[in-house]
Design a protein around this motif. Structure first.
Motif, short mmCIF file in Angstrom:
data_model
loop_
_atom_site.label_atom_id
_atom_site.label_comp_id
_atom_site.label_asym_id
_atom_site.label_seq_id
_atom_site.Cartn_x
_atom_site.Cartn_y
_atom_site.Cartn_z
N MET A 1 4.96 5.23 -9.85
CA MET A 1 3.97 5.43 -8.82
C MET A 1 4.01 4.30 -7.80
O MET A 1 3.77 4.53 -6.64
N ARG A 2 4.34 3.10 -8.27
CA ARG A 2 4.36 1.97 -7.32
C ARG A 2 5.47 2.13 -6.29
O ARG A 2 5.31 1.76 -5.15
N ASN A 3 6.61 2.68 -6.70
CA ASN A 3 7.70 2.91 -5.74
C ASN A 3 7.33 3.96 -4.72
O ASN A 3 7.76 3.89 -3.57
N VAL A 4 6.54 4.95 -5.14
CA VAL A 4 6.08 5.98 -4.21
C VAL A 4 5.22 5.36 -3.14
O VAL A 4 5.33 5.70 -1.96
N GLN A 5 4.34 4.43 -3.51
CA GLN A 5 3.47 3.75 -2.55
C GLN A 5 4.30 3.00 -1.52
O GLN A 5 4.10 3.16 -0.32
N VAL A 6 5.22 2.20 -1.97
CA VAL A 6 6.05 1.40 -1.07
C VAL A 6 6.91 2.32 -0.20
O VAL A 6 7.00 2.13 1.02
N LEU A 7 7.52 3.32 -0.80
CA LEU A 7 8.38 4.24 -0.06
C LEU A 7 7.59 5.02 0.98
O LEU A 7 8.05 5.18 2.12
N SER A 8 6.39 5.48 0.62
CA SER A 8 5.61 6.25 1.59
C SER A 8 5.11 5.37 2.74
O SER A 8 5.08 5.82 3.89
N TYR A 113 1.77 -1.22 7.71
CA TYR A 113 2.29 -2.58 7.52
C TYR A 113 1.26 -3.43 6.77
O TYR A 113 1.61 -4.15 5.83
N LEU A 114 0.00 -3.34 7.18
CA LEU A 114 -1.05 -4.09 6.49
C LEU A 114 -1.21 -3.63 5.05
O LEU A 114 -1.42 -4.44 4.14
N ASN A 115 -1.10 -2.33 4.82
CA ASN A 115 -1.16 -1.79 3.47
C ASN A 115 -0.01 -2.33 2.62
O ASN A 115 -0.19 -2.74 1.48
N TYR A 116 1.16 -2.35 3.20
CA TYR A 116 2.36 -2.87 2.52
C TYR A 116 2.19 -4.36 2.19
O TYR A 116 2.47 -4.80 1.08
#
Length: 128
Positions: A1-8, A113-116
């Protein structure tokens, strides 16, 4: 799930930058390459397809970030950017459409960007 967050988040930033590049570079490209006048880039369908891609990816990525970080201002920021993009569709004049699109895409990209950055900063979130 964490990769989905970063990828999205990265996908949404990339799509927002494509919107900005399209709006700012298209007039130059059209002047330099007249054959592109008939291409799909000038068609309104391109704008609709971009919005159809940007909105779900952006809202998905920002929603995931808000659930993890509880920073709902980022979701509001992204929603504001989406609002500008949608307003650009309904504006009749070309300059207004470009201005609203650039503002909307920029606001969305900043939100992602801020979310990332927030995701990378918080050790407890587990999404990086």
């Amino acid at each position: 799930m964490r990769n989905v967050q970063v990828l999205s988040d990265k996908a949404a930033i990339g799509l927002s930058l494509i919107c900005v590049a399209h709006c700012l570079l298209l007039p130059v490209v059209l002047i330099l390459l007249p054959t592109m006048i008939a291409s799909f880039l000038k068609e309104e369908i391109f704008h609709l397809w971009m919005i159809a891609c940007v909105i779900p990816i952006s809202l998905f990525a920002l929603t995931l970030g808000c659930r993890k970080h509880q920073h709902y201002r980022l979701l509001a920021l992204g929603a504001g950017g989406v609002f500008f993009l949608l307003m650009a569709v309904f504006v009749g004049d070309e300059v207004g459409e470009k201005v609203l699109t650039v503002i909307g895409a920029s606001v969305i990209a900043i939100g992602h960007y801020l979310n990332y950055k927030l995701c990378r900063k918080e050790d407890s979130c587990g999404c990086h």
